[in-house]
Design a protein around this motif. Structure first.
Motif, mmCIF file in Angstrom:
data_model
loop_
_atom_site.group_PDB
_atom_site.id
_atom_site.type_symbol
_atom_site.label_atom_id
_atom_site.label_comp_id
_atom_site.label_asym_id
_atom_site.label_seq_id
_atom_site.Cartn_x
_atom_site.Cartn_y
_atom_site.Cartn_z
ATOM 1 N N ALA A 138 47.749 9.808 40.636
ATOM 2 C CA ALA A 138 46.402 10.376 40.570
ATOM 3 C C ALA A 138 46.305 11.623 41.432
ATOM 4 O O ALA A 138 45.684 12.615 41.048
ATOM 5 N N LEU A 139 46.936 11.591 42.602
ATOM 6 C CA LEU A 139 46.928 12.758 43.481
ATOM 7 C C LEU A 139 47.638 13.929 42.824
ATOM 8 O O LEU A 139 47.124 15.054 42.805
ATOM 9 N N SER A 140 48.829 13.675 42.266
ATOM 10 C CA SER A 140 49.605 14.746 41.647
ATOM 11 C C SER A 140 48.860 15.376 40.480
ATOM 12 O O SER A 140 48.938 16.588 40.261
ATOM 13 N N ALA A 141 48.098 14.552 39.738
ATOM 14 C CA ALA A 141 47.347 15.078 38.599
ATOM 15 C C ALA A 141 46.284 16.074 39.035
ATOM 16 O O ALA A 141 45.904 16.958 38.263
ATOM 17 N N GLY A 142 45.810 15.961 40.271
ATOM 18 C CA GLY A 142 44.792 16.876 40.769
ATOM 19 C C GLY A 142 45.350 18.083 41.482
ATOM 20 O O GLY A 142 44.591 18.907 41.987
ATOM 21 N N MET A 143 46.680 18.196 41.532
ATOM 22 C CA MET A 143 47.307 19.319 42.205
ATOM 23 C C MET A 143 47.765 20.370 41.210
ATOM 24 O O MET A 143 48.028 20.052 40.049
ATOM 25 N N PRO A 144 47.886 21.630 41.642
ATOM 26 C CA PRO A 144 48.478 22.641 40.765
ATOM 27 C C PRO A 144 49.901 22.212 40.396
ATOM 28 O O PRO A 144 50.621 21.654 41.233
ATOM 29 N N PRO A 145 50.328 22.425 39.161
ATOM 30 C CA PRO A 145 51.663 21.986 38.736
ATOM 31 C C PRO A 145 52.784 22.420 39.678
ATOM 32 O O PRO A 145 53.738 21.677 39.891
ATOM 33 N N ARG A 146 52.677 23.607 40.234
ATOM 34 C CA ARG A 146 53.749 24.103 41.108
ATOM 35 C C ARG A 146 53.946 23.214 42.337
ATOM 36 O O ARG A 146 55.060 23.136 42.883
ATOM 37 N N TYR A 147 52.897 22.529 42.778
ATOM 38 C CA TYR A 147 52.992 21.771 44.021
ATOM 39 C C TYR A 147 52.931 20.262 43.818
ATOM 40 O O TYR A 147 52.824 19.513 44.792
ATOM 41 N N GLN A 148 53.019 19.795 42.574
ATOM 42 C CA GLN A 148 52.927 18.359 42.327
ATOM 43 C C GLN A 148 54.099 17.580 42.919
ATOM 44 O O GLN A 148 53.984 16.385 43.175
ATOM 45 N N GLY A 149 55.218 18.240 43.127
ATOM 46 C CA GLY A 149 56.360 17.577 43.747
ATOM 47 C C GLY A 149 56.639 18.071 45.144
ATOM 48 O O GLY A 149 57.747 17.871 45.665
ATOM 49 N N ALA A 150 55.661 18.710 45.781
ATOM 50 C CA ALA A 150 55.864 19.307 47.104
ATOM 51 C C ALA A 150 56.253 18.241 48.127
ATOM 52 O O ALA A 150 55.708 17.131 48.138
ATOM 53 N N VAL A 151 57.216 18.593 48.973
ATOM 54 C CA VAL A 151 57.686 17.689 50.021
ATOM 55 C C VAL A 151 57.553 18.401 51.371
ATOM 56 O O VAL A 151 58.066 19.509 51.549
ATOM 57 N N ALA A 152 56.847 17.779 52.290
ATOM 58 C CA ALA A 152 56.710 18.338 53.640
ATOM 59 C C ALA A 152 57.936 17.971 54.458
ATOM 60 O O ALA A 152 58.315 16.796 54.521
ATOM 61 N N ASP A 153 58.571 18.982 55.077
ATOM 62 C CA ASP A 153 59.734 18.704 55.915
ATOM 63 C C ASP A 153 59.717 19.485 57.233
ATOM 64 O O ASP A 153 60.628 19.348 58.049
ATOM 65 N N HIS A 154 58.671 20.304 57.434
ATOM 66 C CA HIS A 154 58.576 21.032 58.696
ATOM 67 C C HIS A 154 58.215 20.043 59.806
ATOM 68 O O HIS A 154 57.284 19.248 59.654
ATOM 69 N N PRO A 155 58.927 20.056 60.931
ATOM 70 C CA PRO A 155 58.688 19.058 61.983
ATOM 71 C C PRO A 155 57.232 18.968 62.436
ATOM 72 O O PRO A 155 56.706 17.862 62.621
ATOM 73 N N GLN A 156 56.570 20.106 62.608
ATOM 74 C CA GLN A 156 55.189 20.060 63.090
ATOM 75 C C GLN A 156 54.214 19.593 62.013
ATOM 76 O O GLN A 156 53.183 18.993 62.321
ATOM 77 N N VAL A 157 54.552 19.840 60.753
ATOM 78 C CA VAL A 157 53.726 19.322 59.655
ATOM 79 C C VAL A 157 53.882 17.810 59.564
ATOM 80 O O VAL A 157 52.908 17.072 59.352
ATOM 81 N N LEU A 158 55.097 17.318 59.732
ATOM 82 C CA LEU A 158 55.332 15.878 59.720
ATOM 83 C C LEU A 158 54.604 15.196 60.877
ATOM 84 O O LEU A 158 54.045 14.108 60.708
#
Length: 234
Positions: free
Chosen positions: A48-68
């Motif tokens: 449901a979350l991915s459906a509400g996101m722009p297609p480019r970011y539907q598979g986005a993965v956070a890996d920056h240490p401060q973002v995590l």
């Protein structure tokens, strides 16, 4: 005492079904299509979350240490509205991500929201570019701009992308201050991305906004690498 065998009772009578069929027909709605939708399995929170996101970011993965770290801190203060219910984002820290165009800031922001949902946290959220936000809030006939500003101010998690990309003006500074101040006062988590160097934000936004942002956010400087261009030329 004699007992009578009763036929199973239907919850909806034939007359009601007929009326429903006539209503659907009057609205050019296929009853079979409605039945098909009702039979579809419920989507997972992540779907449901991915459906509400722009297609480019539907598979986005956070890996920056401060973002995590930010996502972990928000998850830690999430609360359940009732016993046994899924914990929800209500308050939490904010993050300001600064760097050149294409450094991956927006990718990290969407990835952080996905990470929260993957962790089992409920999130009511909204994402907008600063330019689109100002366009939506600009006073015009038939639109209650104050009501729209209040709605954006109250959303539990907000992504403001490309802060500083719109043309500066007194109105932009005032609207930004009102939005940021409300979120600051209510401790609502906000993910802000900007292409401006942090030291340049003050000249663009003014003292009041930058003061609030300095107090409510952890500031992250992304490496000066345009990852979009790098992927294209690699």
């Amino acid at each position: 005492m004699r007992t009578r065998n009763r036929e199973p009772q239907t919850l909806v009578g034939a007359g009601t079904l007929d009326r429903m069929a006539r209503i659907l027909a009057a609205r050019n709605i296929d009853p079979a299509a409605v039945a098909t939708l009702a039979d579809e399995p419920k989507r997972s929170p992540l779907d449901a979350l991915s459906a509400g996101m722009p297609p480019r970011y539907q598979g986005a993965v956070a890996d920056h240490p401060q973002v995590l770290t930010w996502a972990r801190d928000v998850a830690e203060v999430a609360v359940a509205p009732s016993p046994g219910a899924r914990r929800q984002v209500t308050t939490g820290p904010s993050l300001l991500m600064a760097g050149v165009v294409g450094a991956g800031k927006t990718h990290q922001a969407y990835g952080a929201v996905r990470l929260l949902v993957q962790s089992g946290i409920g999130v009511r959220w909204r994402a907008t570019t600063a330019a689109d936000l100002y366009a939506d809030l600009r006073p015009r006939p038939g639109v209650d701009s104050e009501r729209q500003l209040a709605a954006v101010s109250r959303v539990p998690l907000l992504i403001i992308d490309d802060l500083g990309a719109a043309k500066a003006s007194e109105w932009v500074e005032e609207v930004t201050y009102r939005l940021i101040n409300r979120r600051y006062n209510h401790m609502l988590p906000t993910l802000v991305t900007t292409n401006l160097a942090i030291k340049d934000l003050k000249a663009y936004l003014g003292d009041r906004v930058t003061s609030r942002l300095a107090q409510m956010t952890t500031r992250v400087e992304f490496e000066p690498v345009d990852r979009r261009r790098h992927r294209t030329t690699a």
